[in-house]
Design a protein around this motif. Structure first.
Motif, PDB file in Angstrom:
ATOM      1  N   ILE A   1      42.330 -23.950  34.496  1.00 53.29           N
ATOM      2  CA  ILE A   1      43.200 -25.116  34.412  1.00 53.29           C
ATOM      3  C   ILE A   1      44.161 -24.936  33.239  1.00 53.29           C
ATOM      4  O   ILE A   1      43.789 -24.407  32.199  1.00 53.29           O
ATOM      5  CB  ILE A   1      42.387 -26.422  34.281  1.00 53.29           C
ATOM      6  N   THR A   2      45.388 -25.359  33.460  1.00 54.57           N
ATOM      7  CA  THR A   2      46.391 -25.393  32.402  1.00 54.57           C
ATOM      8  C   THR A   2      46.728 -26.853  32.160  1.00 54.57           C
ATOM      9  O   THR A   2      46.946 -27.610  33.106  1.00 54.57           O
ATOM     10  CB  THR A   2      47.656 -24.616  32.825  1.00 54.57           C
ATOM     11  N   GLU A   3      46.734 -27.260  30.899  1.00 49.18           N
ATOM     12  CA  GLU A   3      47.021 -28.644  30.564  1.00 49.18           C
ATOM     13  C   GLU A   3      47.804 -28.721  29.264  1.00 49.18           C
ATOM     14  O   GLU A   3      47.859 -27.759  28.499  1.00 49.18           O
ATOM     15  CB  GLU A   3      45.730 -29.470  30.483  1.00 49.18           C
ATOM     16  N   VAL A   4      48.400 -29.875  29.039  1.00 43.82           N
ATOM     17  CA  VAL A   4      49.148 -30.121  27.816  1.00 43.82           C
ATOM     18  C   VAL A   4      48.284 -30.984  26.899  1.00 43.82           C
ATOM     19  O   VAL A   4      47.807 -32.039  27.312  1.00 43.82           O
ATOM     20  CB  VAL A   4      50.485 -30.842  28.110  1.00 43.82           C
ATOM     21  N   VAL A   5      48.077 -30.517  25.674  1.00 39.08           N
ATOM     22  CA  VAL A   5      47.385 -31.316  24.659  1.00 39.08           C
ATOM     23  C   VAL A   5      48.454 -32.133  23.945  1.00 39.08           C
ATOM     24  O   VAL A   5      49.348 -31.579  23.304  1.00 39.08           O
ATOM     25  CB  VAL A   5      46.608 -30.424  23.667  1.00 39.08           C
ATOM     26  N   VAL A   6      48.373 -33.451  24.088  1.00 43.11           N
ATOM     27  CA  VAL A   6      49.406 -34.350  23.593  1.00 43.11           C
ATOM     28  C   VAL A   6      49.264 -34.562  22.083  1.00 43.11           C
ATOM     29  O   VAL A   6      48.195 -34.918  21.597  1.00 43.11           O
ATOM     30  CB  VAL A   6      49.317 -35.716  24.327  1.00 43.11           C
ATOM     31  N   ASN A   7      50.365 -34.334  21.373  1.00 45.72           N
ATOM     32  CA  ASN A   7      50.418 -34.621  19.932  1.00 45.72           C
ATOM     33  C   ASN A   7      51.106 -35.958  19.671  1.00 45.72           C
ATOM     34  O   ASN A   7      50.731 -36.677  18.753  1.00 45.72           O
ATOM     35  CB  ASN A   7      51.184 -33.531  19.183  1.00 45.72           C
TER      36      ASN A   7
END
Length: 111
Positions: free
Chosen positions: A97-103
């Motif tokens: 899985i590829t995901e964006v870690v939100v800052n």
């Protein structure tokens, strides 16, 4: 230039209400997806709509804000970093899985 490495910025709408998970350590995790929309005309002049779905995760205070204020259909702007990971299903299959870690998160619109 280091601040430009692995930086993702997206504006889109949530497809579902976020999934909020509280870990044993007390840390909070929000998992959700947003859709980004793009329109263009093909060679024959016909309008083509392209929707892309992005998996996102947010931790701690950002997850708290998401839990309180962000719901299905809400338009948000996010900034974060792209990550990839793998896991095994109950059947022993390996999945990626590829995901964006939100800052950072900015709530847009009035939905």
């Amino acid at each position: 230039m280091n601040s430009l490495r692995n930086k993702v910025q997206l504006i889109g709408n949530l497809g579902n209400d976020p999934e909020i998970i509280t870990l044993e350590s007390g840390k909070k995790l929000a998992k959700f997806s947003i859709a980004t929309n793009e329109s263009y005309k093909d060679a024959s002049g016909q309008k083509i709509d392209n929707v892309q779905w992005h998996n996102l995760v947010a931790w701690n205070k950002t997850a708290d804000i998401i839990e309180k204020y962000v719901t299905k259909g809400k338009e948000v702007a996010i900034e974060g970093k792209l990550t990839s990971r793998s896991y095994e299903t109950k059947e022993g299959e390996k999945r990626y899985i590829t995901e964006v870690v939100v800052n950072e998160l900015l709530m847009l619109g009035s939905k």
